[in-house]
Scaffold this active site. Sequence first.
Site, PDB file in Angstrom:
ATOM      1  N   ILE A 152       0.827  -1.209   0.000  1.00 19.08           N
ATOM      2  CA  ILE A 152       0.000   0.000   0.000  1.00 19.08           C
ATOM      3  C   ILE A 152       0.856   1.251   0.000  1.00 19.08           C
ATOM      4  CG2 ILE A 152      -1.640   1.338   1.392  1.00 19.08           C
ATOM      5  CD1 ILE A 152      -2.791  -1.397   2.335  1.00 19.08           C
ATOM      6  N   ASP A 190      13.420   1.774  11.354  1.00 16.91           N
ATOM      7  CA  ASP A 190      12.410   0.977  12.028  1.00 16.91           C
ATOM      8  C   ASP A 190      11.503   1.914  12.810  1.00 16.91           C
ATOM      9  OD1 ASP A 190      10.948  -0.661  13.724  1.00 16.91           O
ATOM     10  OD2 ASP A 190      12.645  -1.897  14.334  1.00 16.91           O
ATOM     11  N   VAL A 191      10.222   1.976  12.451  1.00 22.28           N
ATOM     12  CA  VAL A 191       9.321   2.941  13.081  1.00 22.28           C
ATOM     13  C   VAL A 191       9.099   2.654  14.558  1.00 22.28           C
ATOM     14  CG1 VAL A 191       8.106   3.449  10.922  1.00 22.28           C
ATOM     15  CG2 VAL A 191       7.216   1.668  12.444  1.00 22.28           C
ATOM     16  N   ASN A 235       1.813   4.406   7.651  1.00 20.89           N
ATOM     17  CA  ASN A 235       1.344   3.202   6.966  1.00 20.89           C
ATOM     18  C   ASN A 235       2.033   1.925   7.451  1.00 20.89           C
ATOM     19  OD1 ASN A 235       0.342   1.520   4.560  1.00 20.89           O
ATOM     20  ND2 ASN A 235       2.554   1.558   4.203  1.00 20.89           N
ATOM     21  N   SER A 275      -7.348  -0.213   9.790  1.00 18.17           N
ATOM     22  CA  SER A 275      -7.806  -1.455   9.167  1.00 18.17           C
ATOM     23  C   SER A 275      -9.275  -1.671   9.496  1.00 18.17           C
ATOM     24  CB  SER A 275      -6.985  -2.640   9.694  1.00 18.17           C
ATOM     25  OG  SER A 275      -7.536  -3.870   9.270  1.00 18.17           O
ATOM     26  N   SER A 308     -10.050  -4.170  10.664  1.00 12.48           N
ATOM     27  CA  SER A 308      -9.847  -4.895  11.920  1.00 12.48           C
ATOM     28  C   SER A 308      -9.965  -4.003  13.145  1.00 12.48           C
ATOM     29  CB  SER A 308      -8.471  -5.582  11.919  1.00 12.48           C
ATOM     30  OG  SER A 308      -8.417  -6.560  10.905  1.00 12.48           O
ATOM     31  N   TYR A 341      -3.333  -7.990  16.923  1.00 10.53           N
ATOM     32  CA  TYR A 341      -3.283  -7.020  15.825  1.00 10.53           C
ATOM     33  C   TYR A 341      -4.460  -6.051  15.864  1.00 10.53           C
ATOM     34  CZ  TYR A 341      -3.697  -5.456  10.904  1.00 10.53           C
ATOM     35  OH  TYR A 341      -3.833  -4.722   9.749  1.00 10.53           O
ATOM     36  N   LYS A 367      -4.816  -1.668  15.646  1.00 12.09           N
ATOM     37  CA  LYS A 367      -5.466  -0.912  14.572  1.00 12.09           C
ATOM     38  C   LYS A 367      -6.622  -0.073  15.105  1.00 12.09           C
ATOM     39  CE  LYS A 367      -2.840  -1.829  11.129  1.00 12.09           C
ATOM     40  NZ  LYS A 367      -2.077  -0.748  10.464  1.00 12.09           N
ATOM     41  N   THR A 426      -9.728  -6.467   2.998  1.00 14.07           N
ATOM     42  CA  THR A 426      -8.739  -7.464   2.589  1.00 14.07           C
ATOM     43  C   THR A 426      -8.048  -6.997   1.318  1.00 14.07           C
ATOM     44  OG1 THR A 426     -10.074  -9.229   3.549  1.00 14.07           O
ATOM     45  CG2 THR A 426      -8.366  -9.878   1.994  1.00 14.07           C
ATOM     46  N   ILE A 427      -6.802  -6.616   1.447  1.00 12.42           N
ATOM     47  CA  ILE A 427      -5.999  -6.101   0.340  1.00 12.42           C
ATOM     48  C   ILE A 427      -4.868  -7.090   0.084  1.00 12.42           C
ATOM     49  CG2 ILE A 427      -4.713  -4.129  -0.552  1.00 12.42           C
ATOM     50  CD1 ILE A 427      -7.608  -3.455   0.246  1.00 12.42           C
ATOM     51  N   ASN A 484      -0.562 -10.594   3.892  1.00 11.64           N
ATOM     52  CA  ASN A 484      -1.575 -11.646   3.986  1.00 11.64           C
ATOM     53  C   ASN A 484      -1.448 -12.695   2.886  1.00 11.64           C
ATOM     54  OD1 ASN A 484      -2.598 -10.379   1.720  1.00 11.64           O
ATOM     55  ND2 ASN A 484      -4.317  -9.419   2.778  1.00 11.64           N
TER      56      ASN A 484
END
Length: 253
Positions: A17, A63-64, A90, A143, A145, A156, A160, A188-189, A194
């Site tokens: 993305i 690394d965020v 993101n 998400s 989610s 997870y 989100k 669902t992308i 995934n």
Amino acid sequence: MLLTDKIFAITGGASGIGRAAALEAARHGADIAITDIAPVEAAAPLLREIESLGRRALYVQGDVSKPETAGAFMAAIKEELGGLDVFVSNAGICPFHGFLDLPKEILTKTVEVNLLGAFYMVQAAARMMVDEGRGGSIIAVSSISALVGGEFQTHYTPTKAGVLSLMQSTAIALGRHDIRCNAILPGTIRTAINHDDLSDPTKAEAMMARIPLGRFGEAEDLAGPIVFLGSSMASYITGASLLVDGGCFVNLQ
């Protein structure tokens, strides 16, 4: 050309993305700054593609989940590109795992990357925008989610939901500075995150059957909404959440 001469920064922008959003922002006239854990050589083709569109491209490996990454990224943006107009949080991970035997290490890492990483980066971006005094747009990739549960995503989905809540609260905190904060909620992308989950044809077929548009999303399906929220066309939108899920969430019958 919705982002002409704007400076657009994104985390996790080397693939999926993030990559699609960076390219679409460049097509709309923005200069692009990307941070990702991927090595510089892995991002080089993307940077060349952005530059081929006549836009400047900056890459900072980092690394965020480490607070210092946010400061280093913003400093590089200021020095190389001169400011910041649109920031997209993101970067994220989703290591699928059952609940009862979930290792502490997976929980901790997921929270550090998805929630704390988003906080560090959004805070650093907001500080730069406030200092510059020209307003801006902050977008976080949450998400679907954040709104529904997942048997193998108990570590997870709370992160989100937290990202969505972060955008709602920062919209209030930053509105006085003309900084808009909104969340994108992908369904669902198809991305690397995934790939293994969707490789089960029975599960994939069942998941697709719930989507009114009849297909899984692609990374490019998120790029347009992100560019829109970053542009002046969304100048009175803040604290909002935009589902990009092909209608899955409303398909309850």
